[in-house]
Motif scaffolding. Structure first.
Motif, PDB file in Angstrom:
ATOM      1  N   SER A 205       0.822  -1.211   0.000  1.00 23.01           N
ATOM      2  CA  SER A 205       0.000   0.000   0.000  1.00 23.01           C
ATOM      3  C   SER A 205       0.856   1.262   0.000  1.00 23.01           C
ATOM      4  N   ARG A 206       2.139   1.147   0.374  1.00 23.28           N
ATOM      5  CA  ARG A 206       3.059   2.286   0.325  1.00 23.28           C
ATOM      6  C   ARG A 206       4.076   2.050  -0.787  1.00 23.28           C
TER       7      ARG A 206
ATOM      8  N   GLU B 166       0.713   9.619   8.210  1.00 26.79           N
ATOM      9  CA  GLU B 166       0.651   8.327   7.529  1.00 26.79           C
ATOM     10  C   GLU B 166      -0.799   7.882   7.340  1.00 26.79           C
ATOM     11  N   GLY B 167      -1.598   7.990   8.409  1.00 24.83           N
ATOM     12  CA  GLY B 167      -3.002   7.600   8.306  1.00 24.83           C
ATOM     13  C   GLY B 167      -3.777   8.497   7.362  1.00 24.83           C
TER      14      GLY B 167
ATOM     15  N   PHE C 151      -2.675   7.697   3.621  1.00 24.61           N
ATOM     16  CA  PHE C 151      -2.926   6.364   3.066  1.00 24.61           C
ATOM     17  C   PHE C 151      -4.286   5.790   3.447  1.00 24.61           C
ATOM     18  N   TRP C 152      -5.137   6.594   4.059  1.00 18.71           N
ATOM     19  CA  TRP C 152      -6.478   6.150   4.433  1.00 18.71           C
ATOM     20  C   TRP C 152      -7.244   5.681   3.175  1.00 18.71           C
TER      21      TRP C 152
ATOM     22  N   GLU D 268      -6.608   2.274   3.440  1.00 16.49           N
ATOM     23  CA  GLU D 268      -5.823   1.043   3.408  1.00 16.49           C
ATOM     24  C   GLU D 268      -4.886   0.949   4.601  1.00 16.49           C
ATOM     25  N   ARG D 269      -4.341   2.066   4.998  1.00 16.61           N
ATOM     26  CA  ARG D 269      -3.530   2.137   6.214  1.00 16.61           C
ATOM     27  C   ARG D 269      -4.140   3.241   7.076  1.00 16.61           C
ATOM     28  N   THR D 270      -4.510   2.905   8.285  1.00 13.81           N
ATOM     29  CA  THR D 270      -5.183   3.878   9.150  1.00 13.81           C
ATOM     30  C   THR D 270      -4.209   4.668  10.007  1.00 13.81           C
TER      31      THR D 270
ATOM     32  N   ARG E 158      -0.967   5.567  12.727  1.00 17.98           N
ATOM     33  CA  ARG E 158      -0.445   5.171  14.032  1.00 17.98           C
ATOM     34  C   ARG E 158      -1.208   5.767  15.204  1.00 17.98           C
TER      35      ARG E 158
END
Length: 531
Positions: A228-229, A387-388, A391-392, A394-396, A398
């Motif tokens: 996802s990254r 980060e959340g 990439f929200w 798929e990645r929520t 920290r």
């Protein structure tokens, strides 16, 4: 307190995330006075040290990991006097104090970067990583940033790009410049002179970049191109992990060796050679004292995974020293990651504690682990983590593992803060596991205290070598030292197995020992001595 030069061997460190530990002034953000007020809880666990995440002046683009002044305290957290009081109280309670050092990059508001970006010929012009564009105006190479996009940011004043492994607000220092190394070592010395016992070194394998600025290749690992990254799609041979890192680590170790009983643990962030780097960075007695990676911070909860990681480390570095962790402020909490392998949340939390605290090496616990906490489920509008946000969904991000520590179940915000709205919300599932709810002997908190006391009192469990036993999945078993046997059923189903020799249980969970027969219930385990 574990005393002497080698106090860190076999030690257990408790990570405090200051924003979320305790808010003493009621502004909704944790602070140094709050940490000091709650150190009795930490000392009562039976750990050896605390690791305090960054409290330095920062614009907080990445919650303090973008430092604008390495030798002061951000007003959000208090003052240098508050810091000194925290250190003194910790020492009074027998706790060593380790603080974060974010040396790979600074904030774009750091005075040296402001000067560096002003022109190409000032005194700090080459203190950061600058490069000309390609003739078509694109960045000098294909390096990617962890938080998304190119790792190069255009600066119109210098008409050059600068390098950032993380956010554009976090420019990387140029470690090829000896003056940069000298400056950062002076910043480290400032805190040594102030009485800290050591350092946790953020992204310790990111310090040095390839001076030729060669492109990274594609990551050959299976599934990497579905990550996802985009950063994870590259094999980061040139943007980090450079051999020159070792030279700087040797300079850093020499500085710490000027002071008695100081230690440092480095965070090795890598998806390719993390265990090998941990070994390389801790070998020889003149680099890091300890290193940890993300190798046990992922979803895998299998006997083969844990065995391979431990055996691999000592195979690559028989004279090195690992520091193992299951959770920290950058990953989902381990109880939540592994719930599918648990009979229930408490049973899994106790088993994970028993396993982690039985491993050879040093150990790091993250605040809230001792309560069996899982991540807080947050809505997008509640997020603060870049980060959340980037990439929200798929990645929520920290934020879920960074929500406030809960102290009193009935108090507003779990007793963390009197503010109407803390920086991240305290929700019912976390409040229900507050310290105040865990006073009985069957609680997760009580088990942590018992397990820590056993590790601290038993030389085999603290410092003994590891010999893995040959059990079939889902059982993981090993001997520590001369006579300590540790056996874990890493599943929610009951298993039975023979013992090679009779043992006397010291700590166990749903375990029945009868002669040389052992039955382990769901997430059962036994830690005992050979009879």
């Amino acid at each position: 307190m574990a005393d002497g030069q080698d106090w860190w061997r076999g030690s257990v460190t408790y990570q405090i995330y200051p924003r979320s530990f305790m808010d003493a002034d009621g502004d909704g953000i944790g602070d140094l006075k709050g940490i000091t007020a709650r150190l009795d809880h930490v000392a009562g666990l039976g750990v050896d040290a605390i690791w305090v995440s960054p409290v330095f002046p920062s614009p907080m683009a990445d919650m303090g990991y973008d430092v604008s002044d390495y030798c002061d305290i951000d007003p959000t957290f208090g003052t240098l006097e508050d810091f000194d009081e925290m250190v003194a109280r910790a020492h009074d309670l027998g706790l060593k104090v380790i603080i974060d050092q974010v040396l790979s990059h600074a904030s774009d508001q750091h005075p040296h970067f402001i000067e560096s970006r002003a022109s190409r010929d000032n005194e700090k012009a080459d203190w950061f990583v600058w490069a000309d564009p390609k003739p078509d105006g694109t960045p000098p190479n294909n390096w990617l940033a962890i938080f998304g996009g190119s790792a190069w940011q255009w600066d119109a004043r210098r008409r050059q790009y600068y390098f950032h492994n993380f956010l554009p607000e976090q420019p990387d220092w140029n470690f090829h410049n000896p003056q940069v190394q000298d400056y950062l070592l002076d910043c480290v010395r400032f805190w040594l002179d102030r009485g800290v016992d050591g350092f946790r070194l953020d992204t310790v394998n990111f310090y040095v970049h390839d001076q030729m600025l060669r492109d990274n290749a594609a990551n050959p690992a299976p599934g990497a191109q579905e990550a996802s990254r985009p950063f994870e799609m590259q094999y980061t041979l040139f943007s980090k992990n450079r051999p020159e890192n070792l030279t700087f680590l040797e300079r850093l170790r020499a500085l710490l060796d000027e002071y008695e009983g100081r230690a440092m643990v480095g965070e090795v962030g890598d998806s390719h050679h993390a265990i090998e780097l941990m070994g390389q960075y801790t070998s020889g007695g003149d680099r890091l004292h300890m290193a940890y990676s993300f190798e046990m911070l992922g979803p895998d909860f299998s006997p083969g995974h844990f065995r391979e990681r431990v055996e691999s480390f000592f195979r690559h570095a028989p004279d090195g020293w690992p520091c193992w962790a299951f959770s920290n402020h950058d990953v989902p909490r381990h109880v939540g990651r592994w719930l599918d392998h648990g009979a229930d949340q408490d049973a899994l939390a106790r088993q994970a504690a028993a396993l982690l605290l039985s491993l050879e090496g040093s150990i790091c616990l993250y605040q809230g682990e001792e309560l069996g906490q899982v991540d807080t489920v947050l809505a997008f509008e509640e997020l603060t983590d870049p980060e959340g946000i980037n990439f929200w969904p798929e990645r929520t991000g920290r934020d879920g593992c960074r929500t406030p520590m809960t102290w009193e179940a009935e108090a507003p915000n779990g007793g963390f803060s009197t503010a109407d709205r803390p920086w991240l919300p305290v929700k019912a599932p976390q409040q229900a596991r507050a310290v105040s709810t865990q006073r009985d002997n069957d609680s997760v908190l009580a088990f942590y205290r018992a397990m820590l006391a056993l590790r601290r009192s038993d030389p085999d469990l603290r410092l003994g070598k590891t010999e893995f036993l040959n059990h079939d999945d889902p059982v993981l078993g090993f001997r520590r030292g001369e006579a300590m046997i540790c056996i874990f059923n890493l599943s929610p189903e009951t298993v039975s197995l023979p013992l090679e020799e009779p043992i006397v249980p010291l700590l166990d969970q749903v375990a029945e020992v009868s002669g040389r027969d052992l039955t382990l219930g769901p997430n059962g385990f036994v830690i005992g001595r050979v009879a």
